[in-house]
Design a protein around this motif. Structure first.
Motif, short mmCIF file in Angstrom:
data_model
loop_
_atom_site.label_atom_id
_atom_site.label_comp_id
_atom_site.label_asym_id
_atom_site.label_seq_id
_atom_site.Cartn_x
_atom_site.Cartn_y
_atom_site.Cartn_z
N ARG A 121 -57.05 -75.93 -52.00
CA ARG A 121 -57.85 -76.99 -51.05
C ARG A 121 -57.69 -78.23 -51.56
O ARG A 121 -57.69 -79.22 -50.88
CB ARG A 121 -59.07 -76.32 -50.97
CG ARG A 121 -60.11 -76.89 -49.96
CD ARG A 121 -61.33 -76.32 -49.54
NE ARG A 121 -61.26 -74.96 -49.10
CZ ARG A 121 -61.88 -74.11 -49.70
NH1 ARG A 121 -62.36 -73.96 -50.82
NH2 ARG A 121 -61.64 -72.67 -48.96
N SER A 139 -57.62 -66.22 -47.74
CA SER A 139 -58.66 -67.12 -47.14
C SER A 139 -58.13 -68.73 -47.56
O SER A 139 -58.82 -69.35 -48.06
CB SER A 139 -60.08 -67.21 -47.44
OG SER A 139 -60.28 -67.12 -48.93
N PRO A 198 -56.30 -72.51 -47.27
CA PRO A 198 -56.63 -73.47 -46.39
C PRO A 198 -55.49 -73.37 -45.28
O PRO A 198 -54.29 -73.38 -45.97
CB PRO A 198 -56.82 -74.63 -47.09
CG PRO A 198 -57.34 -74.20 -48.58
CD PRO A 198 -56.63 -72.87 -48.79
N GLU A 199 -55.65 -73.99 -44.11
CA GLU A 199 -54.45 -74.02 -43.30
C GLU A 199 -53.60 -75.14 -43.89
O GLU A 199 -54.26 -76.02 -44.43
CB GLU A 199 -55.01 -74.28 -41.95
CG GLU A 199 -54.13 -74.54 -40.95
CD GLU A 199 -54.65 -74.52 -39.46
OE1 GLU A 199 -53.88 -75.32 -38.69
OE2 GLU A 199 -55.65 -74.03 -39.26
N GLY A 200 -52.32 -74.85 -43.76
CA GLY A 200 -51.53 -76.06 -44.33
C GLY A 200 -50.74 -75.63 -45.86
O GLY A 200 -49.76 -76.22 -46.14
N ARG A 233 -48.71 -73.27 -47.78
CA ARG A 233 -47.80 -72.40 -47.43
C ARG A 233 -47.58 -71.25 -48.60
O ARG A 233 -47.47 -71.41 -49.74
CB ARG A 233 -46.30 -73.12 -47.62
CG ARG A 233 -45.13 -72.15 -47.11
CD ARG A 233 -43.83 -73.27 -46.64
NE ARG A 233 -43.42 -73.26 -48.08
CZ ARG A 233 -42.04 -73.40 -48.36
NH1 ARG A 233 -41.23 -73.28 -47.71
NH2 ARG A 233 -41.74 -73.76 -49.72
#
Length: 108
Positions: free
Chosen positions: A32, A55, A57-59, A61
């Motif tokens: 994050r 869980s 973070p989005e983004g 990979r």
């Protein structure tokens, strides 16, 4: 900047009671934080070590290696490093994970 985090297993969850360890929580927090200042963040892990419910973070990979054991990840990790060429590789694991990580860096 492009950062890769090498984790021995993925199962990050915000709820500590669901099986996540201190390393997994550290990895999630690092991912994050790096995502805020870096262009790209990868989390690399041995194949078969992920389970649903992470869980991250989005983004970020997720990159599974072609290895089922941490001890045999040096060659697949070196191939990943040659192919992707991250600026930094950070090993998030215990003692057994560090030698293959160092060897992969030297092979790449």
């Amino acid at each position: 900047m492009y950062v890769s985090l090498f984790a021995s297993r993925i199962g990050w969850d915000t709820n500590l009671k669901r099986g996540s360890s201190a390393f997994e929580n550290l990895g999630r927090d690092l991912a994050r934080g790096f995502l805020e200042v870096c262009d790209r963040v990868d989390v690399v892990f041995p194949k078969g070590k992920a389970f649903p419910g992470h869980s991250l973070p989005e983004g970020v990979r997720l990159v599974p290696l072609r290895s089922r054991r941490v001890a045999t990840t040096a060659i697949p990790l070196a191939a990943y490093l040659r192919r992707e060429q991250p600026d930094a590789l950070i090993s998030l694991g215990m003692l057994l994970q560090n030698p293959p990580t160092v060897l992969a860096g030297r092979l790449a």
